[in-house]
Design an enzyme around this catalytic site. Sequence first.
Site, PDB file in Angstrom:
ATOM      1  CB  SER A  16      -3.922   0.176  10.863  1.00  0.00           C
ATOM      2  OG  SER A  16      -4.401   0.893   9.740  1.00  0.00           O
ATOM      3  CG  HIS A  48      -3.043   2.511  -1.715  1.00  0.00           C
ATOM      4  ND1 HIS A  48      -3.092   2.471  -0.339  1.00  0.00           N
ATOM      5  CD2 HIS A  48      -4.117   1.781  -2.129  1.00  0.00           C
ATOM      6  CE1 HIS A  48      -4.132   1.751   0.053  1.00  0.00           C
ATOM      7  NE2 HIS A  48      -4.764   1.308  -1.013  1.00  0.00           N
ATOM      8  CD  GLN A  52      -2.414  -1.261   2.755  1.00  0.00           C
ATOM      9  OE1 GLN A  52      -3.391  -0.611   3.099  1.00  0.00           O
ATOM     10  NE2 GLN A  52      -1.805  -2.089   3.568  1.00  0.00           N
ATOM     11  CG  ASN A  53       4.167   1.301   2.372  1.00  0.00           C
ATOM     12  OD1 ASN A  53       3.105   1.558   2.928  1.00  0.00           O
ATOM     13  ND2 ASN A  53       5.125   0.608   2.944  1.00  0.00           N
ATOM     14  CB  VAL A  54       2.945   6.075  -2.497  1.00  0.00           C
ATOM     15  CG1 VAL A  54       1.469   5.703  -2.582  1.00  0.00           C
ATOM     16  CG2 VAL A  54       3.166   7.070  -1.352  1.00  0.00           C
ATOM     17  CG  ASP A  55       8.061   3.605   0.610  1.00  0.00           C
ATOM     18  OD1 ASP A  55       8.394   2.539   0.042  1.00  0.00           O
ATOM     19  OD2 ASP A  55       7.635   3.641   1.784  1.00  0.00           O
TER      20      ASP A  55
HETATM   21  P1  OAD Z   1      -1.506   2.946   9.092  1.00  0.00           P
HETATM   22  O1  OAD Z   1      -0.830   4.191   9.562  1.00  0.00           O
HETATM   23  O2  OAD Z   1      -2.971   2.910   9.122  1.00  0.00           O
HETATM   24  O3  OAD Z   1      -0.982   1.703   9.940  1.00  0.00           O
HETATM   25  C1  OAD Z   1       0.388   1.530  10.218  1.00  0.00           C
HETATM   26  C2  OAD Z   1       0.599   0.227  10.934  1.00  0.00           C
HETATM   27  O4  OAD Z   1       1.997   0.047  11.108  1.00  0.00           O
HETATM   28  C3  OAD Z   1      -0.032   0.176  12.345  1.00  0.00           C
HETATM   29  O5  OAD Z   1      -0.700  -1.070  12.515  1.00  0.00           O
HETATM   30  C4  OAD Z   1       1.185   0.272  13.268  1.00  0.00           C
HETATM   31  O6  OAD Z   1       0.998  -0.445  14.492  1.00  0.00           O
HETATM   32  C5  OAD Z   1       2.257  -0.383  12.429  1.00  0.00           C
HETATM   33  N1  OAD Z   1       3.635   0.008  12.737  1.00  0.00           N
HETATM   34  C6  OAD Z   1       4.105   1.155  13.285  1.00  0.00           C
HETATM   35  N2  OAD Z   1       5.450   1.122  13.364  1.00  0.00           N
HETATM   36  C7  OAD Z   1       5.852  -0.064  12.835  1.00  0.00           C
HETATM   37  C8  OAD Z   1       7.113  -0.679  12.600  1.00  0.00           C
HETATM   38  N3  OAD Z   1       8.264  -0.091  12.926  1.00  0.00           N
HETATM   39  N4  OAD Z   1       7.131  -1.916  12.025  1.00  0.00           N
HETATM   40  C9  OAD Z   1       5.972  -2.535  11.677  1.00  0.00           C
HETATM   41  N5  OAD Z   1       4.749  -1.994  11.874  1.00  0.00           N
HETATM   42  C10 OAD Z   1       4.686  -0.777  12.437  1.00  0.00           C
HETATM   43  O7  OAD Z   1      -0.935   2.654   7.608  1.00  0.00           O
HETATM   44  P2  OAD Z   1      -1.535   1.699   6.480  1.00  0.00           P
HETATM   45  O8  OAD Z   1      -2.250   0.551   7.062  1.00  0.00           O
HETATM   46  O9  OAD Z   1      -0.437   1.447   5.521  1.00  0.00           O
HETATM   47  O10 OAD Z   1      -3.613   5.399   1.682  1.00  0.00           O
HETATM   48  O11 OAD Z   1      -2.571   2.681   5.793  1.00  0.00           O
HETATM   49  C11 OAD Z   1      -3.285   2.246   4.661  1.00  0.00           C
HETATM   50  C12 OAD Z   1      -3.563   3.401   3.741  1.00  0.00           C
HETATM   51  O12 OAD Z   1      -4.175   4.464   4.473  1.00  0.00           O
HETATM   52  C13 OAD Z   1      -2.330   4.034   3.154  1.00  0.00           C
HETATM   53  O13 OAD Z   1      -1.868   3.358   1.998  1.00  0.00           O
HETATM   54  C14 OAD Z   1      -2.774   5.431   2.838  1.00  0.00           C
HETATM   55  C15 OAD Z   1      -3.541   5.706   4.116  1.00  0.00           C
HETATM   56  O14 OAD Z   1      -4.517   6.681   4.054  1.00  0.00           O
HETATM   57  C16 OAD Z   1      -3.840   6.535   0.974  1.00  0.00           C
HETATM   58  O15 OAD Z   1      -3.388   7.609   1.288  1.00  0.00           O
HETATM   59  C17 OAD Z   1      -4.686   6.332  -0.228  1.00  0.00           C
END
Ligand code: OAD
Length: 232
Positions: free
Chosen positions: A172, A104, A86-89
């Site tokens: 998450s 994404h 889901q990462n854009v990096d």
């Molecule tokens: P979230 O910010 O919702 O979730 C990040 C997850 O990473 C959480 O479950 C944290 O507990 C976990 N986390 C934090 N630090 C960590 C680490 N060092 N190692 C492993 N896990 C860690 O991000 P995403 O689930 O990626 O979309 O969000 C999904 C989408 O929502 C993104 O692609 C973006 C966002 O809005 C768009 O912008 C379209």
Amino acid sequence: MQKLYVLTGAGMSAESGIKTFRDSGGLWEEYDVMTVASIDGWYKDPELVLRFYNARRRQLETAKPNAGHFGLAELQKYFDVYIITQNVDNLHECAGSKHVLHLHGELTKVRGVDYPSTVYDIGYKDIHWGDKCEQGSQLRPHIVWFGEAVPAFSDAVEMVRDADAFAVVGTSLNVYPAAGLIDYVPSHVPVYLIDPNEVPYSRKVEFIKEKAGVGVEVLKSRLMKQFNLTSQ
Ligand code: OAD
């Protein structure tokens, strides 16, 4: 080789210094998600949206892959590894992962508003209001915003149906359809979930309560055991 599919989210890149979205101190505390990351936000204030993504792109220029990215790339010695992110990096690619599907979109790419299928690499450069594609249409980030379809999702579903193992790292599982991908993994396939915090999941998983760097090492040892492999 067995096929390992890995769904990654913002937590994957947290140890590279890139903020997650929903953690405390995350991006959506600082910015309103619908203002900067939705199609409606783009129509309302495109210059603000361009500035938001210019800042993300500049930050990416100096970011480096972390141990988790390198660990997943190393797993290619033992498995056919397909990353669905889901990462854009571009940190999976920088670490050497060969198969990366971006659900994404990608920060280093842009496209004309009216020509979605012609995508340009811009690297880490800014885009400004008035910058046009070859056909004369305003450039926008090649990002899937809230309110837009996720064209790569159907490919991702086809891929995970064929998995021998599936792992989820640092998401998450809040955002659909990506969060629903786990439901397409056949029920006999082992699923590993790496996250330092509790996340909701809809099926039996092996939960590895670690950050990505350490978690991917643990994942490697569990996979080697599961598939009777020895380290090279
Ligand atoms: P979230 O910010 O919702 O979730 C990040 C997850 O990473 C959480 O479950 C944290 O507990 C976990 N986390 C934090 N630090 C960590 C680490 N060092 N190692 C492993 N896990 C860690 O991000 P995403 O689930 O990626 O979309 O969000 C999904 C989408 O929502 C993104 O692609 C973006 C966002 O809005 C768009 O912008 C379209």
